[in-house]
Design a protein around this motif. Structure first.
Motif, short mmCIF file in Angstrom:
data_model
loop_
_atom_site.label_atom_id
_atom_site.label_comp_id
_atom_site.label_asym_id
_atom_site.label_seq_id
_atom_site.Cartn_x
_atom_site.Cartn_y
_atom_site.Cartn_z
N ALA A 1 0.85 -1.41 0.13
CA ALA A 1 -0.01 0.05 0.16
C ALA A 1 0.92 1.25 0.02
O ALA A 1 0.43 2.15 -0.53
N SER A 2 2.19 1.16 0.50
CA SER A 2 2.99 2.19 1.02
C SER A 2 3.82 2.68 -0.46
O SER A 2 4.65 3.52 -0.53
N ASN B 1 9.44 3.74 -21.39
CA ASN B 1 8.14 3.46 -20.80
C ASN B 1 7.15 2.74 -21.69
O ASN B 1 7.16 2.69 -22.85
N ILE B 2 6.39 1.75 -20.89
CA ILE B 2 5.47 1.05 -21.48
C ILE B 2 4.13 1.95 -21.12
O ILE B 2 3.58 1.90 -19.94
N SER B 3 3.53 2.63 -21.86
CA SER B 3 2.72 3.84 -21.85
C SER B 3 1.46 3.28 -21.43
O SER B 3 0.38 3.97 -21.02
N THR B 4 1.13 1.92 -21.60
CA THR B 4 -0.32 1.42 -21.46
C THR B 4 -0.10 0.95 -20.03
O THR B 4 -0.17 -0.48 -19.95
N SER B 5 -0.61 1.51 -19.19
CA SER B 5 -0.84 0.97 -17.75
C SER B 5 -1.58 1.76 -16.85
O SER B 5 -1.43 3.07 -17.07
N ASN B 6 -2.19 1.37 -15.81
CA ASN B 6 -2.98 2.25 -14.96
C ASN B 6 -2.49 1.86 -13.44
O ASN B 6 -2.32 0.80 -13.29
N MET B 7 -2.82 2.83 -12.64
CA MET B 7 -2.40 2.54 -11.07
C MET B 7 -3.79 2.99 -10.50
O MET B 7 -4.10 4.06 -10.57
N LYS B 8 -4.10 2.17 -9.60
CA LYS B 8 -5.31 2.35 -8.61
C LYS B 8 -4.66 2.23 -7.24
O LYS B 8 -4.10 0.95 -6.80
N VAL B 9 -4.93 3.16 -6.32
CA VAL B 9 -4.50 3.10 -5.19
C VAL B 9 -5.61 2.86 -4.03
O VAL B 9 -6.47 3.68 -4.14
N LYS B 10 -5.36 1.57 -3.58
CA LYS B 10 -6.37 1.10 -2.69
C LYS B 10 -6.06 1.10 -1.11
O LYS B 10 -4.91 1.39 -1.00
N LYS B 11 -6.89 0.85 -0.24
CA LYS B 11 -6.51 1.25 1.03
C LYS B 11 -5.41 0.25 1.48
O LYS B 11 -4.46 0.55 2.48
N ASP B 12 -5.51 -0.85 1.07
CA ASP B 12 -4.54 -2.00 1.50
C ASP B 12 -3.29 -2.48 0.58
O ASP B 12 -2.50 -3.39 0.96
#
Lengths: 778, 489, 331
Positions: free
Chosen positions: B303-304, B316-327
């Motif tokens: 998480a950190s 860079n591999i420009s095709t990617s997403n990042m979701k920050v969840k609580k855990d």
């Protein structure tokens, strides 16, 4: 002239003044230069900030690849590097066909950093090399200008060249190309040359030769130096400005520079065997002759020496000229090579060397691109030139020649704008500094120009300095320009300079800072979509094809395939073998079966084409196709006819109007094979704005291996002879088709006659009809 | 071998040691360790024999074939029909599948881990045996419930081995119909879970029943020890068949509050190979085309985790997403191109985590507690894992404890910014890794804290010297003779 | 299908054999006459009868290149002359090349001799170069397209090579005009200098040199070289008035480049005025008040020149470059 005579006693005192203010003026100089460096560096980072730290378009990828090779295998292995990944099946001797200066520079930086345990990847060094060197260029320009005019002018020139688009176009972060470091070498060589002409010391001329050596190792443009410096010497001789200093500096420079330049493998014996270098040796001989005459004259000073000198010099010049011409006719000296010759005879390339004419940066320059690259400098540098000529001296002769030749070349070729830019910056800097000097002379604010102007008092400001003591402020106020005029002028020119700087930023950011291997498209809401198709395709190649797979593509993409895809290419951006390129062009331009026989002859495994129709990318292969046809026609005039690819009305189109040959050539089929996306109606080509004329066809000899997300890059696998998915054929037809393909096989060799004759026989049929018709006519 | 077992020993004693507090116990502790060390070190001669009075009263087995892994969990009701209490019992894996075994573990009814150690049995050299030590001895006549869990990699064979772009991927599982055990099994049930409806064929041995996506076998009464009977299931399985052929995990510890983690990952699609052309047109028609291909997968980071990067040799591999969840931080990684059967890709994934979560210290003693390997994608299978830990320059007395046997390689030195004598690097390898191996290792070392100021001092000193030189150069005049400016107008 | 093709080929062959035998003699003498005419004049002037005899009517096993033109000054066809020269070069270099044979002949029809030929071929433009193949009648591609290929001898030769596989190496009669002009210029200058030998001061006139240099810069910077290479129109006429500035940044008109040169020049002049007003490079101080006034005025004029004309230049540039945001004084 009297000024100097008066100046002599002054100089001592000026030096005193200079020494007192050394700390201050040095501080200002250093500050301005470092700020210029900083600004230049920062203004070149748009691409890195928008995208990432990545090598830009085409040639840089080769430079990067070979730099990486050198860092990995060491310098000597690099010099002996035979690259079998390029120009299959010929291969390329990289060490002998490349200017190694760039690689050596960044390799050295890499080595030093790693010796200090600073683990920077070689890619990052390559990306940021050009911006760093732009700072050095600024400093070199400062030195050059302060040799020519004054330190104030030098500071102006340094600031100009740090940000001017004409130079940053070739030196943005990521464009890792020879020009990036060559301009620095150019300016520095010129600086040292002027230094040596002024001082006439062997030390400086040896430095010049060394710097020239670096230039030779860095860029083919060194020919500009080795012609400009002799021109300078020659003009000085004509102007009767011969001096021992000139003699010493040029002879030392020429000999050492010659020997050093021949150490570069790629240059080799050219300096003594080609016409491009003959001016230097001719002037050398001439200088020797004049020196001898001078010596003779010094033996009897009261003789008829003037005539002797003039006539003798003239005769010597003629003799040298004749010798050069004679040698050229005897073939000892190679005549001008095409690229240089096309600078003089501007129509030459268009007729004889289509591959040169096809490159966009070899076109002549419109005034708007002059203005775009130089903005306010373009209309102020003549002022500098004017004053340089008005109060001429040895080094100003040089800068005048530099300006005139460079402006001519820049007019002929867009690319050579690069050599014009530095001298324009120098002259414009001189112009601005003269003006602002005068405007700011009385008032005490605004230190920098005053300082520079103080420091300029080293020479040629003697009159003013004399006057300064007995000048009363009020007298100035009524006799000189008033306060208002001065401040008005000041404001106006500040505005001009501000316009210049915003223009530079705008131009660099909008025109020169796109990596061109990563495209970005902006939605209506300003959101940015990155089209990464090139790297997608090259990544696919590098991971999912055989290690030794041969990729056939148009030469533009050779370096990228080798650099990113790490696969063998047939042709690439160093276009040294026209016939090989023409063969590839022929394969692209002929129909599938003919192309297949060429491809099997070259044992191609994959074919890569760029197709922009789905996203409206204009730089794709269909738009370049006509050049492929022309180049192919140049080598295979029997098989390829440019006319066949145009419509009857001579238009170049891809829709149903297009000519049969066009609709059935390999390039067309590979571009539009199963292409049905790209908006409404399905299969609509956004780049050409047309619906392709030939659709729904099948490929016999190739199969689609991969197509990127936006259809930008399409890769096809060439089938092996045993896996054609032909429909079942009766035996008879099969035999005919084989004979057919046999004759096509011959078609790549010399023996195209077979297919020709069959055509002739078919032509024969109408004659009978015509015979009748004529009969009726009579 | 020696060093492996050594690690094992350390880890066990470590576990105990952490629980034991009285220093008096230390000696005994050591003896125990030593004996154990001997015991395991000569594992080749470590022989158990099958006690006749242990019985499997009931075995409830679940074979999960829904992913690319084969997860077999069997709920064993163990009965001691003898006189003397039993401390341990044996679990066996048949010769045919022992090489695919990635992980084996056992829990008791309360979900506590039981210690499992490899062993052999005379007369049964082909099979593999593990001894499960019960927490407390099983008295005569009583029963206990133990759950053993085994994970097999590469046990599903794509069949056919090559498919075209639009076809579904069919795989074949071949296993044992009965529980393979050294003991008499009184009664057993087997439940084969394949999530899909598309079951082509499966071996039919009565009694069996089939709901959609699952097959029940049994109950089969009184099966003799070591009975084998082929169980084969041929079914549609479009779940991603991704194998991480190589991963190199680099953990760089800095005492300035940051731990940098970088993973070099090579992925290959090890399902049915792609046959014939790839057509972008078909692939764009709908999302269901190319069912066996992998467009993207999710990677979970701590998480950190911050400043994540995802690149390969071309940038860079420009095709990617990042979701920050609580855990956790969830990365949706899309390779540059979809992965079909036999296609490969490779990339570098890196991120930073604050060191206070993983680095504990008292005085100059430091303890680093991190995962040997982290999550790459669900049901991952890793062929070869290499973990490298780079400690700050000047750290000494390094002790490594790992939760399971690994091959420790020779330590080395790593030089980076402002290093003088290099940073120690700890390296160890493990092959055939699955999710169950995501466990913490412990690394203790000593680092004199004053050394933290070495590098700033270096910089300061350098700058000082530089300015000194500049001052000297500017102030003094080195020219041999005064240059005079001759100038011609 | 292939069978059919072969069959008809065979038929045609036999037919042609027969035809050839019957008319062989006529062919022989025609060839002979043509060869003689070519020997006299490498381009055979054709009138109606000759045209029919040699070009139209079989038997022929040679291809004929014919230029239809209108050379008469009354016709006032400027291009005809150029085309004729180039065509002549091609014909000569074929005739004197070793590749010369009886398979290819060059002819020419002037409108005033053979207007009826023009009618027969429905030609209403001149010049036209047509190729009459040995077999079959001319296709559209058999009449040369000057727009695309250009009228250079090389282009004509290339076109001929496309049509008939005869390769002609163009041998231009060496063109001494350049050399002669250069020599005369050189002689003039030399003679001039010789006449003025007693006072060569004007050579040291920096003013003159400076003006020359600056003008050269203007010429280049305003893209005269582009004009010279690309040959754009002087300016563009549209139905709503003439257009002086080319809309695109990749093109320009001749007039446009002159305008730009003038703008540049104005800026330069303005700047020089200001500098001189402020005392010039030598920095000689203003003595009297009157002079001070003059200087003030002069420098104001210079300032205005610089600002106004530079902003004009900027706005012209802005008009050409799409999306250029900046301007000064004028939009």
């Amino acid at each position: 002239m009297p000024a100097t005579a008066v100046a002599k006693p002054e100089n001592g005192r000026n030096k005193g003044i200079f020494h007192n203010t050394a700390g201050f003026s040095t501080l200002i100089t250093v500050t301005v230069l470092s700020l210029a460096w900083l600004a230049g560096f920062a203004s070149r980072l748009f691409a890195v900030i928008r995208f990432e730290s990545i090598i830009h378009e085409f040639d840089p990828w080769f430079n990067y690849r070979s730099t990486a090779y050198m860092v990995q295998h060491g310098f000597y292995n690099f010099l002996n590097w035979f690259d079998e990944r390029a120009w299959y099946p010929l291969g390329r001797i990289v060490g002998g066909t490349v200017y190694p200066g760039l690689m050596i520079t960044s390799g050295t930086i890499h080595w030093i950093l790693h010796a200090l345990n600073i683990p920077i990847h070689i890619r990052d060094i390559c990306v940021f090399l050009a911006p760093v060197f732009s700072g050095l260029t600024a400093i070199a320009t400062y030195l050059l200008t302060s040799e020519i005019w004054s330190r104030g002018a030098g500071l102006f020139a340094a600031c100009f060249i740090a940000i001017v688009p004409g130079y940053s176009s070739r030196s943005v972060a990521g464009s890792y190309d020879n020009e990036g470091i060559a301009i620095f070498a150019l300016q520095f060589t010129y600086y040292l040359w002027l230094k040596s002409v002024k001082s006439g010391s062997i030390f400086w001329s040896i430095c010049t030769a060394l710097s020239y050596f670096y230039m030779v190792s860095a860029w083919g443009g060194y020919v500009f130096i080795i012609n400009l410096i002799p021109l300078h010497v020659f003009v000085l001789l004509v102007m009767g400005r011969f001096s021992q200093r000139l003699f010493v500096s040029y002879t030392v420079f020429y000999i050492i520079g010659l020997l050093l330049s021949m150490q570069i493998p790629f240059v080799g014996f050219q300096p003594i065997r080609t016409s491009e270098h003959m001016a230097a040796s001719g002037v050398f001989a001439l200088l020797m002759a004049v020196g001898a005459l001078k010596y003779l004259h010094s033996l009897n000073p009261k003789g008829q020496w003037k005539q002797l000198l003039i006539v003798g010099g003239f005769l010597a010049a003629v003799a040298v000229f004749l010798v050069v011409v004679l040698l050229t006719y005897m073939g000892v000296i190679a005549p001008w090579s095409g690229r240089f010759y096309s600078l003089w005879d501007t129509a030459y390339a268009k007729i004889h060397i289509p591959i040169i004419a096809s490159v966009s940066e070899h076109q002549p320059t419109t005034w708007s691109s002059f203005f775009f690259d130089l903005h306010v400098l373009v209309c102020t540098f003549p002022v500098g030139l004017w004053y340089c000529i008005k109060n001429i001296n040895d080094e100003r002769v040089f800068v005048a020649l530099y300006a005139l030749s460079a402006v001519y070349f820049a007019g002929v070729m867009v690319r050579l704008m690069l050599t014009l830019t530095p001298v324009v910056c120098v002259l414009a800097g001189i112009a601005f500094s003269i003006l602002l000097d005068l405007v700011l002379r009385e008032d005490e604010m605004c230190p920098p120009p005053v300082e520079s102007e103080e420091s300029k008092s080293l020479y040629d400001k003697a009159g003013k300095l004399k006057k300064r003591p007995h000048e009363t402020p009020n007298g100035a106020s009524e006799a000189g320009l008033g306060m208002n005029v001065r401040s008005g002028t000041l404001i106006a020119f500040m505005i001009l300079l501000m316009l210049f700087s915003v223009h530079c930023t705008w131009a660099t950011s909008n025109a020169y800072s796109s990596p061109s291997i990563v495209l970005a498209s902006y939605g209506n809401d300003g959101s940015r979509r990155i089209l990464d198709d090139f790297r997608e395709a090259y990544g696919w190649l590098s991971q999912n094809t055989a290690e030794d797979a041969r990729i056939m593509s148009w030469w533009d993409y050779g370096y990228q395939i080798a650099g990113m895809g790490n696969r063998t290419t047939l042709v690439d951006n160093n276009t040294w073998n026209n016939s090989h390129i023409a063969l590839v062009g022929k394969a692209m331009a002929s129909n599938e079966s003919a192309a297949y026989s060429i491809m099997t002859a070259l044992d191609v495994d994959y074919v890569l084409v760029i197709f922009g129709g789905a996203i409206g990318y204009s730089g794709d292969d269909i738009n370049k196709f006509i050049w492929m046809v022309r180049i192919a026609e140049g080598e295979h005039p029997k098989d390829i006819h440019e006319a066949d690819y145009f419509t009857e009305r001579g238009e170049y189109r891809v829709d149903s109007e297009a000519s049969k040959t066009m609709l059935n050539c390999l390039m067309y089929k590979l571009s539009y094979y199963r292409y049905d996306s790209g908006g409404s109606p399905p299969g609509y080509d956004r780049t050409r704005g047309a619906l392709p004329g030939n659709r729904g066809f099948k490929l016999t000899y190739l199969e689609e291996a991969y197509t990127t997300e936006h259809w930008l890059v399409r890769i096809y696998r060439v089938k092996k002879p045993d896996e054609f998915n032909r429909p079942r054929l009766p035996v008879a037809k099969r035999t005919i088709s084989t004979t057919n393909s046999v004759s096509k096989k011959l078609a790549i060799g010399p023996g195209t006659t077979t297919s020709k004759r069959r055509k002739g026989l078919l032509k024969n049929k109408p004659t009978v009809v015509k015979g009748k018709k004529v009969a009726r006519l009579e | 071998m020696a060093c492996t077992s050594a690690n094992v020993v350390k880890c066990h004693c470590q576990k105990k040691w952490s629980s034991v507090t009285m220093p008096a116990m230390a000696k005994i502790q050591f003896c125990f360790t030593f004996i154990l060390f001997i015991a395991i070190n000569c594992a080749s001669v470590n022989v158990d024999n099958i006690s006749s009075d242990v019985k499997f009263k009931n075995v409830d087995r679940t074979i999960d074939l829904s992913s690319q892994l084969v997860k077999i969990s069997q709920k064993i009701t163990l009965e001691n029909s003898g006189k003397s209490p039993v401390k341990s019992f044996l679990v066996a894996v048949e010769a045919s599948s022992k090489n695919n075994l990635a992980y084996i573990g056992a829990k008791d009814s309360s979900g506590k881990d039981l210690r499992v150690s490899e062993t052999t049995v005379k007369g049964h050299d082909s099979a593999k045996f593990w001894r499960v030590d019960l927490k407390d001895a099983l008295n005569a006549g009583s029963t206990v419930v133990v759950t053993s869990e085994t994970v097999f990699t590469k046990a599903l064979q794509p069949y056919p081995t090559a498919i075209t772009q639009q076809e579904d991927q069919l795989v074949k599982y071949t296993g044992n119909l009965y529980v393979y055990s050294p003991y008499q099994v009184t009664s057993q049930k087997t439940n084969v879970v394949v999530v899909t409806k598309g079951i082509e064929s499966f071996s039919k041995v009565k009694p069996f029943s089939q709901q959609d996506g699952a097959i029940q076998y049994g109950p089969y009464p009184n099966v003799a020890p070591f009975t084998e009977k082929e169980l084969s299931v041929h079914y549609k399985n479009n779940s991603p068949f991704l194998t991480v052929t190589r991963i190199e995990r680099l953990i760089e510890v800095s005492h300035w509050g940051n731990i940098a983690i970088e993973e070099l990952i090579e992925v290959e699609h090890t399902g049915a190979k792609l046959k014939g052309p790839f057509s972008r047109y078909d692939y764009q028609q709908d999302l269901h085309s190319g069912p066996a291909s992998v467009r993207s997968y999710k990677t979970l980071l701590p998480a950190s985790a911050s400043d994540v990067y995802y690149r390969d040799t071309n940038g860079n591999i420009s095709t990617s997403n990042m979701k920050v969840k609580k855990d956790s931080v969830e990365l949706d990684l899309r390779p540059r191109y979809p992965l079909f059967g036999g296609w490969k890709t490779h990339y570098t994934l890196g991120y930073n985590v604050p060191s206070y979560e993983y680095l504990y210290h008292s005085g100059n003693e430091y303890l680093l507690k991190m995962r040997v390997i982290d999550h790459i994608f669900d049901d991952m299978q890793v062929d070869e894992l290499t973990t490298k830990i780079i400690l700050p320059e000047g750290s000494v007395g390094i002790k490594l404890n790992v939760p399971y046997p690994v091959t420790r390689l020779a330590d080395s030195l790593h030089y980076t910014y402002l290093d003088t004598k290099g940073r120690p690097v700890i390296t160890f390898k493990k092959s055939n890794v699955v999710e169950n191996h995501i466990q913490d290792f412990q690394l203790r070392y000593t680092f004199p804290r004053l050394l933290m100021f070495q590098e700033p001092l270096l910089v300061v000193g350098f700058l000082y010297a530089l300015f000194l030189l500049v001052i000297i150069y500017v102030r003094l005049d080195f020219s041999i003779h005064k240059a005079e400016h001759q100038h011609k107008d | 299908m292939k069978y059919k093709a072969l069959l008809c080929l065979v038929v045609i062959l036999t037919f042609y054999q027969g035809a050839a035998q019957t008319r062989a003699k006529g062919l022989e003498e025609k060839l002979q006459q043509l060869a003689d005419m070519t020997a006299k004049k490498s381009i055979i002037p054709l009138n109606f009868n000759k045209f029919k005899e040699y070009v139209k009517s079989p038997p022929r096993d040679y291809s004929f290149i014919v230029m239809f033109t209108a050379m008469a000054p009354a016709r006032r066809c400027a291009i005809c002359q150029h085309v004729y020269d180039e065509y002549m070069i091609v014909a000569n270099s074929f005739r004197f090349s070793q590749a010369y044979n009886n398979k290819l002949f060059f002819g020419m029809v002037d409108f005033d001799e053979g207007s009826d030929i023009f009618q027969m071929l429905r030609l209403n433009t001149a010049p036209v170069i047509m190729h009459f193949p040995a077999k079959g009648k001319p296709k559209p591609a058999d009449s040369m397209d000057f727009e695309r290929a250009g009228i250079h001898a090389e282009a004509i030769a290339k076109w001929i090579q496309d049509r008939t596989d005869v390769q002609i190496r163009i041998f231009r009669p060496p063109n001494y005009s350049g050399a002669v002009a250069f020599a005369t210029l050189f002689l003039l200058v030399a003679g001039f200098l010789y006449l003025r030998r007693n006072n060569l001061e004007f050579l040291y006139n920096k003013q003159m040199w400076a003006v020359a240099a600056v003008f050269f810069c203007f010429a280049m910077v305003s893209g005269q070289m582009w004009n010279q290479i690309r040959g754009p129109p002087f300016f563009h006429r549209t139905k709503n008035g003439p257009v002086y500035i080319n809309g695109g940044s990749h093109g320009q008109f001749v007039l446009e480049s002159y305008i730009v040169a003038i703008l540049n020049g104005a800026v330069v002049v303005g700047m020089i005025l200001m500098i001189e007003a402020a005392g010039g490079v030598k920095g000689d101080p203003a003595r009297a008040q009157a002079e001070g006034k003059r200087r003030r005025f002069q420098s104001v004029v210079g300032l205005v020149l610089v600002c106004v004309f530079f902003s004009l230049l900027l706005s012209v540039f802005r008009a050409k470059t799409q999306g250029y945001p900046y301007s000064f004084l004028f939009k």
